[in-house]
Write a protein that holds these residues in place. Structure first.
Motif: not given
Ligand SMILES: Cc1ncc(COP(=O)(O)O)c(C=O)c1O
Length: 402
Positions: A36-46
């Motif tokens: 979830x950390x990687x996903x959250x960071x990816x989605x937040x950057x987007x």
């Protein structure tokens, strides 16, 4: 004491949030590693429109990371608005540097670019605009000043997820930006923060500093003194689900604000936070100023006490930094003083309906008119000595939080 029917804020938590959180829990990845950390960071950057986003354990550590990555040194100066939450100034102080406070613009209540220009010295290295209560600063003017004087900008976007300037989201308008995901913000992970940047080298440095300074290619080798500023996978799971409804939450905040304007726009005793034509506020907290309370916070406190008796919670504006013991200054900040002493944040939960907002607004109108009349005809009797001393009832929120 009357039960509070309308809190100032409340986290928007639903079944999707719950299932994300339980999924992280059931997976066993409950600390600072996990999908979830990687996903959250990816989605937040987007979401922010940047190439990098790094999750942290709160918005204050996010600010501190940003300033450390920029190598802010003792004795150097950073220009900070005096009208902000204490974390903006503290992050500069943690680096041994000096927050140099500037007054705000009377219209947006945000950092005044002319005051920024006037505050620059040979020790100035950066500017920290704060998008207060969801309202973006005049970033074009600030960027021009920064460019002219070769300064970096760290945007404190703690309160403004999704706000835009010229169609671009805050968080993407500066060298590094910082967000808070505290329980009262538009999106939350309980406690949490994010830094965003388009600079890969700054992102690498922040990642290193966030993870105790451990060399990514050599386990348990620490070339620098770092910090444990990581977010947990549990919090990131909540972040992923909160981000998936970000547009809805932002629209709900803006709608609540629009209803307040519709209901109270004709009350001459109330002043509003002005919006520049090139910006869109997310209206994290709808904020009003009682004109009669400029330099007379007792009137503002009286309004808060009367609303509280109606079951309507409010909170006073931040005290300006120059009035706070660690940062006390005798320099004049007349605009910030007038705004801070006269303003309140009113209930701004995205759950509020049109009927709720109109009911709250009717009480505000009634009390504002009475207080103004009382003030003109022989003074107001203040029913609570200082309403700001009453415990905050924002749900799940500690009294020290912004
Ligand atoms: C303007 C501003 N900056 C920084 C912060 C710090 O964020 P946190 O409370 O997540 O540490 C906040 C507060 O929440 C804030 O309102």
């Amino acid at each position: 004491m009357t039960a509070i029917r309308y809190p100032v804020t409340e986290p928007h938590l639903d079944d999707n949030d719950r299932s994300h959180l339980l999924d992280a829990f059931d997976s066993g990845w409950i600390s600072s590693q996990g999908p979830y950390l990687q996903k959250f960071e990816r989605n937040f950057a987007e979401f922010a429109g940047t190439t990098h986003a790094l999750a942290t354990c709160n918005g204050t550590t996010a600010l501190h990371l940003a300033l450390m990555a920029l190598d802010l040194k003792p004795g150097q100066e950073v220009i900070v608005p005096t009208f902000t939450y204490i974390a903006s100034a503290n992050a500069v102080h943690y680096c041994g540097a000096v927050p140099v406070f500037v007054d705000c613009s009377a219209d947006t209540w945000n950092m005044d670019p002319a005051a920024v220009e006037a505050a620059i010295t040979e020790r100035t290295v950066g500017i920290m605009p704060v998008h207060l209560y969801g309202m973006p600063c005049d970033m074009d003017a600030i960027a021009q000043i920064a460019q002219r004087h070769r300064l970096w900008i760290v945007e404190d976007a703690a309160e403004a997820h999704g706000a835009t300037v010229n169609g671009r989201r805050v968080g993407s308008l500066s060298t590094i930006a910082s967000f808070s995901l505290f329980g009262n913000k538009i999106m939350t992970t309980g406690e949490g923060g994010v830094v965003t940047t388009n600079d890969p080298e700054l992102a690498r440095r922040m990642e290193l500093l966030r993870g105790q300074g451990m060399d990514p290619s050599r386990r348990y080798w620490f070339p620098i003194v770092g910090y444990n500023y990581r977010m947990t996978n549990l919090a990131a799971a909540l972040g992923v689900s909160q981000l998936s409804k970000a547009e809805r939450l932002i629209a709900a905040h803006q709608q609540v604000h629009a209803w307040y304007r519709e209901a109270l726009g004709d009350v001459p005793g109330i002043a509003w936070q002005g919006e520049r034509p090139d910006t869109t506020s997310v209206q994290w907290l709808t904020s009003i100023r009682l004109r009669a309370a400029e330099h007379r916070p007792a009137l503002r406190d009286e309004l808060m006490a009367r609303l509280r008796a109606d079951g309507i919670d409010t909170r006073p504006f931040f005290y300006p930094m120059h009035s706070m013991p660690p940062y006390e200054s005798s320099r004049p900040f007349p605009v910030a003083d007038a705004i801070a002493s006269s303003g309140i944040n009113v209930p701004s939960s995205p759950r509020l309906t049109r009927e709720d907002v109109f009911a709250i607004a009717a009480r505000i109108r009634h009390h504002v008119e009475e207080i103004e009349l009382g003030d003109v005809f022989g003074g107001v009797s203040v029913s609570v000595p200082d309403a700001t001393g009453v415990p905050d009832t924002e749900r799940a929120i500690s009294s020290a939080a912004a």
